[in-house]
Motif scaffolding. Structure first.
Motif, PDB file in Angstrom:
ATOM      1  N   GLN A  10       6.001 -10.516  -0.239  1.00  0.00           N
ATOM      2  CA  GLN A  10       7.015 -10.961   0.459  1.00  0.00           C
ATOM      3  C   GLN A  10       7.179 -11.946   1.057  1.00  0.00           C
ATOM      4  N   GLY A  56      -5.291 -16.233  -0.406  1.00  0.00           N
ATOM      5  CA  GLY A  56      -5.790 -14.971  -0.900  1.00  0.00           C
ATOM      6  C   GLY A  56      -4.299 -14.150  -2.128  1.00  0.00           C
ATOM      7  N   ASN A  57      -3.041 -14.656  -1.188  1.00  0.00           N
ATOM      8  CA  ASN A  57      -1.909 -14.900  -2.217  1.00  0.00           C
ATOM      9  C   ASN A  57      -2.040 -15.490  -3.700  1.00  0.00           C
ATOM     10  N   TYR A  98       7.838   2.304  -0.119  1.00  0.00           N
ATOM     11  CA  TYR A  98       7.754   0.648  -0.092  1.00  0.00           C
ATOM     12  C   TYR A  98       7.105   0.223  -1.660  1.00  0.00           C
ATOM     13  N   ASP A 143      10.751  -2.941  -9.104  1.00  0.00           N
ATOM     14  CA  ASP A 143      10.968  -3.855  -9.615  1.00  0.00           C
ATOM     15  C   ASP A 143      10.528  -4.585 -11.035  1.00  0.00           C
ATOM     16  N   GLY A 189      -3.401  -9.008  -7.001  1.00  0.00           N
ATOM     17  CA  GLY A 189      -4.530  -8.900  -6.389  1.00  0.00           C
ATOM     18  C   GLY A 189      -5.090  -7.409  -6.806  1.00  0.00           C
ATOM     19  N   ASP A 236      -5.580  -5.411  -4.349  1.00  0.00           N
ATOM     20  CA  ASP A 236      -4.389  -4.591  -3.281  1.00  0.00           C
ATOM     21  C   ASP A 236      -3.950  -3.598  -4.024  1.00  0.00           C
ATOM     22  N   ALA A 262     -10.142 -11.009  -7.727  1.00  0.00           N
ATOM     23  CA  ALA A 262      -8.547 -10.344  -7.352  1.00  0.00           C
ATOM     24  C   ALA A 262      -9.120 -10.336  -6.169  1.00  0.00           C
ATOM     25  N   VAL A 306      -9.590 -12.714  -2.087  1.00  0.00           N
ATOM     26  CA  VAL A 306      -9.812 -12.759  -1.432  1.00  0.00           C
ATOM     27  C   VAL A 306     -10.553 -12.227   0.109  1.00  0.00           C
ATOM     28  N   MET A 312      -8.593 -11.483   3.400  1.00  0.00           N
ATOM     29  CA  MET A 312      -7.732 -12.252   3.719  1.00  0.00           C
ATOM     30  C   MET A 312      -6.275 -12.410   4.127  1.00  0.00           C
TER      31      MET A 312
HETATM   32  P1  TYM Z   1       1.569  -9.175  -0.574  1.00  0.00           P
HETATM   33  O1  TYM Z   1       3.028  -9.590  -0.368  1.00  0.00           O
HETATM   34  O2  TYM Z   1       0.646  -8.112   0.523  1.00  0.00           O
HETATM   35  O3  TYM Z   1       1.171 -10.139  -1.741  1.00  0.00           O
HETATM   36  C1  TYM Z   1       1.283 -10.832  -2.598  1.00  0.00           C
HETATM   37  C2  TYM Z   1       0.309 -10.777  -3.497  1.00  0.00           C
HETATM   38  O4  TYM Z   1      -0.959 -11.535  -3.461  1.00  0.00           O
HETATM   39  C3  TYM Z   1      -2.467 -10.433  -3.315  1.00  0.00           C
HETATM   40  N1  TYM Z   1      -2.934 -10.709  -2.979  1.00  0.00           N
HETATM   41  C4  TYM Z   1      -4.382 -11.154  -2.574  1.00  0.00           C
HETATM   42  N2  TYM Z   1      -5.187 -11.926  -4.007  1.00  0.00           N
HETATM   43  C5  TYM Z   1      -6.529 -11.498  -3.716  1.00  0.00           C
HETATM   44  N3  TYM Z   1      -6.783 -11.639  -2.016  1.00  0.00           N
HETATM   45  C6  TYM Z   1      -6.310 -11.470  -0.797  1.00  0.00           C
HETATM   46  N4  TYM Z   1      -6.719 -11.060  -0.033  1.00  0.00           N
HETATM   47  C7  TYM Z   1      -4.919 -11.032  -1.180  1.00  0.00           C
HETATM   48  N5  TYM Z   1      -3.780 -11.034  -0.655  1.00  0.00           N
HETATM   49  C8  TYM Z   1      -2.590 -10.525  -1.477  1.00  0.00           C
HETATM   50  C9  TYM Z   1      -1.626  -9.578  -3.418  1.00  0.00           C
HETATM   51  O5  TYM Z   1      -2.295  -8.340  -4.384  1.00  0.00           O
HETATM   52  C10 TYM Z   1       0.047  -9.696  -3.851  1.00  0.00           C
HETATM   53  O6  TYM Z   1      -0.757  -9.294  -5.712  1.00  0.00           O
HETATM   54  N6  TYM Z   1       3.689  -4.888  -3.284  1.00  0.00           N
HETATM   55  C11 TYM Z   1       3.794  -6.289  -3.074  1.00  0.00           C
HETATM   56  C12 TYM Z   1       4.905  -6.819  -3.566  1.00  0.00           C
HETATM   57  C13 TYM Z   1       5.567  -6.398  -4.120  1.00  0.00           C
HETATM   58  C14 TYM Z   1       5.147  -6.494  -5.926  1.00  0.00           C
HETATM   59  C15 TYM Z   1       6.033  -5.733  -6.637  1.00  0.00           C
HETATM   60  C16 TYM Z   1       4.339  -7.264  -6.543  1.00  0.00           C
HETATM   61  C17 TYM Z   1       6.114  -5.850  -4.305  1.00  0.00           C
HETATM   62  N7  TYM Z   1       7.503  -5.703  -5.487  1.00  0.00           N
HETATM   63  C18 TYM Z   1       6.412  -5.496  -7.930  1.00  0.00           C
HETATM   64  C19 TYM Z   1       4.114  -6.835  -7.941  1.00  0.00           C
HETATM   65  C20 TYM Z   1       5.093  -6.178  -8.856  1.00  0.00           C
HETATM   66  C21 TYM Z   1       3.008  -7.307  -1.700  1.00  0.00           C
HETATM   67  O7  TYM Z   1       3.032  -6.611  -0.639  1.00  0.00           O
HETATM   68  O8  TYM Z   1       2.211  -8.291  -1.904  1.00  0.00           O
END
Ligand code: TYM
Length: 332
Positions: free
Chosen positions: A9, A18-19, A128, A135, A147, A149, A184, A186, A196
């Motif tokens: 996002q 984390g992303n 959502y 998607d 990740g 989450d 997976a 952070v 994070m």
């Molecule tokens: P979003 O934008 O919250 O996060 C994007 C990606 O980063 C990973 N992530 C983490 N991984 C490890 N440690 C962390 N602290 C951390 N914070 C975030 C998330 O797991 C993610 O992979 N709904 C999704 C976006 C999305 C999506 C999709 C993903 C929309 N459509 C289709 C895959 C397929 C989201 O809000 O991620």
């Protein structure tokens, strides 16, 4: 070739570590053996309040970071979610096979709506995960690198694919989550039992890809550590040190044990200094490349337009099949 789909996002001025560690970094190598679609999830971003001008800019900034991190817009399809209307069109169809109770059980929805107050949470926030399923399914993805989450959302996606296939005939590939165990999740540097996240309570808990190296190094040096002095991996007793070790391991590709051995007999501060160097080495090139790309927004927009064209080519047939199977009269 197997299909891979994932997105982030554009709801902050920069991706956070984390992303990068949990998602984007893992996308890069997958480009070798898969047909990849990586998108900027702007439709998802508006499930919480966004300033319109800021959102457009953050969408570009997010795309620039994908490229800077190693996503090749020639080899992969790089697009903005709202540029390919098939995502939203399929989401509607999937909304109509998703149970209200099923959607209510999504823990991320429960957390976010609790934070906002149930009355302020939107229907968009509720739906959502269904848009996320769209998607993925619109591209017939086999693997979805995310990740930890996002695991529950992937389970929902699989259930919806199977349900649609059972009800209307085989239409969707049932995708698998690709969640790398070690990296997976952070954790927040100030609160190492919480993930994070851009909505972190403390500014110091979050490392941003586009922040200057010095600022990130400072945050690492002030990261919360644990009782005792020994550097070892133990999520229960030493969540702070374990988080630093995981980040180190994820960015260097070295096993945690090896890093623990390297720091044997040394102090927490040494690990932080070492990690700050590793983070700087990783993020500096990404940051400078992203800023360079952002100097030419018109070129970036052209790349995204090409990505949207490719995305439509990949998705129209699936949407047509869905509409046909659901019984929508085809336009003469
Ligand atoms: P979003 O934008 O919250 O996060 C994007 C990606 O980063 C990973 N992530 C983490 N991984 C490890 N440690 C962390 N602290 C951390 N914070 C975030 C998330 O797991 C993610 O992979 N709904 C999704 C976006 C999305 C999506 C999709 C993903 C929309 N459509 C289709 C895959 C397929 C989201 O809000 O991620």
């Amino acid at each position: 070739r197997p299909r891979v789909v994932s997105g982030v996002q554009p709801s902050a001025d920069s991706l956070h570590l984390g992303n990068y560690v949990g998602a984007v970094r893992n996308w890069v190598d997958m480009q070798n053996d898969n047909e990849c679609v990586f998108f900027v999830a702007d439709l998802h971003a508006v499930t919480t309040d966004q300033d319109p001008a800021t959102l457009a800019q953050r969408t570009r900034v997010t795309a620039a970071q994908y490229i800077a991190a190693g996503i090749d817009p020639e080899r992969s399809t790089l697009l903005v979610q709202s540029h390919v209307p098939e995502h939203a069109q399929l989401a509607w169809a999937l909304n109509c096979i998703t149970g209200f109770g099923e959607a209510s059980r999504m823990t991320q929805f429960k957390d976010k709506s609790a934070k906002q107050g149930a009355e302020n949470a939107t229907v968009g926030l509720f739906a959502y995960p269904v848009l996320m399923a769209a998607d993925i399914l619109i591209y017939q993805a086999h693997q979805v690198p995310v990740g930890e989450d996002q695991r529950q959302h992937l389970e929902l996606t699989r259930n919806l694919a199977q349900r649609f296939n059972a009800r209307y005939g085989d239409t969707f590939v049932v995708p698998e989550a690709k969640i790398l165990a070690e990296s997976a999740k952070v954790y927040d540097l100030q609160n190492p039992t919480a993930k994070m996240s851009k909505s972190a309570a403390a500014e110091n808990g979050l490392l941003r890809l586009l922040d200057p190296a010095k600022k990130n190094a400072k945050k690492i040096k002030s990261a919360v550590t644990d009782d005792g002095t020994e550097i070892r991996f133990d999520r229960e007793a030493k969540p702070g040190i374990s988080n630093l070790l995981t980040i180190h391991s994820a960015l260097t590709g070295r096993p945690v044990d090896e890093i623990v051995a390297e720091y044997e007999g040394r102090m927490y501060g040494h690990l932080k200094v070492g990690l700050a160097e590793v983070v700087t080495e990783t993020l500096e090139p990404i940051r400078s490349r992203a800023l360079e790309l952002l100097d030419d927004p018109a070129e970036l927009d052209r790349m995204l337009a090409r990505g949207a064209e490719k995305g439509r080519e990949l998705s129209v047939a699936t949407l047509a099949a869905v509409y046909d199977r659901m019984g929508f009269l085809s336009r003469a």
